[in-house]
Design a protein around this motif. Structure first.
Motif, PDB file in Angstrom:
ATOM      1  N   TRP A 124      55.424 -32.320  14.182  1.00 22.27           N
ATOM      2  CA  TRP A 124      55.063 -30.895  14.174  1.00 22.27           C
ATOM      3  C   TRP A 124      53.614 -30.726  13.719  1.00 22.27           C
ATOM      4  CZ3 TRP A 124      53.671 -27.981   9.825  1.00 22.27           C
ATOM      5  CH2 TRP A 124      53.552 -26.604  10.047  1.00 22.27           C
ATOM      6  N   GLU A 178      60.878 -24.889  12.093  1.00 20.21           N
ATOM      7  CA  GLU A 178      59.696 -25.534  12.649  1.00 20.21           C
ATOM      8  C   GLU A 178      59.878 -27.046  12.798  1.00 20.21           C
ATOM      9  OE1 GLU A 178      57.034 -24.172  13.890  1.00 20.21           O
ATOM     10  OE2 GLU A 178      57.424 -22.120  13.307  1.00 20.21           O
ATOM     11  N   PHE A 179      60.719 -27.633  11.954  1.00 18.38           N
ATOM     12  CA  PHE A 179      61.013 -29.062  12.001  1.00 18.38           C
ATOM     13  C   PHE A 179      62.411 -29.268  11.439  1.00 18.38           C
ATOM     14  CE2 PHE A 179      57.542 -27.808   9.195  1.00 18.38           C
ATOM     15  CZ  PHE A 179      58.225 -27.663   8.005  1.00 18.38           C
ATOM     16  N   SER A 185      60.022 -35.696  12.055  1.00 18.07           N
ATOM     17  CA  SER A 185      59.967 -34.374  12.657  1.00 18.07           C
ATOM     18  C   SER A 185      58.777 -33.579  12.130  1.00 18.07           C
ATOM     19  CB  SER A 185      61.275 -33.634  12.382  1.00 18.07           C
ATOM     20  OG  SER A 185      61.215 -32.307  12.818  1.00 18.07           O
ATOM     21  N   ASN A 230      51.045 -31.797  16.287  1.00 13.51           N
ATOM     22  CA  ASN A 230      50.915 -30.812  17.374  1.00 13.51           C
ATOM     23  C   ASN A 230      50.119 -29.579  16.936  1.00 13.51           C
ATOM     24  OD1 ASN A 230      52.289 -32.286  19.340  1.00 13.51           O
ATOM     25  ND2 ASN A 230      54.272 -31.514  18.636  1.00 13.51           N
ATOM     26  N   LYS A 231      50.073 -29.309  15.635  1.00 11.50           N
ATOM     27  CA  LYS A 231      49.330 -28.158  15.108  1.00 11.50           C
ATOM     28  C   LYS A 231      47.850 -28.452  14.954  1.00 11.50           C
ATOM     29  CE  LYS A 231      52.681 -25.217  14.563  1.00 11.50           C
ATOM     30  NZ  LYS A 231      52.722 -24.006  15.353  1.00 11.50           N
TER      31      LYS A 231
END
Length: 72
Positions: free
Chosen positions: A67, A47-48, A63, A70-71
């Motif tokens: 992430w 995921e990252f 990172s 964006n969630k």
């Protein structure tokens, strides 16, 4: 009995958590409020960005933060 000498770094050398470049698994547990196992599942899913030093995992702060943004 001999005294044990201890050393402490001056406060100006301390790195506040806000300046970290990497998170630990424990950091992610606290930030996300999830279990250790769930953090490892996220790592497996790529995921990252992360890397491993010996047995310790380090997660790219940049990172991970991207992430998470964006969630939300």
């Amino acid at each position: 009995m001999e005294a044990i000498e201890t050393f402490e770094l001056p406060a100006e050398n301390a790195i506040p958590i806000t300046e970290k470049r990497c998170y630990t698994v424990e950091d992610l547990q606290i930030i996300l409020g999830i279990s250790r196992g769930t953090v490892y599942k996220l790592l497996e899913q790529q995921e990252f960005r992360w890397f491993k030093i010996g047995t310790a995992y380090r997660i790219s702060k940049k990172s991970f933060d991207e992430w998470l943004d964006n969630k939300l």
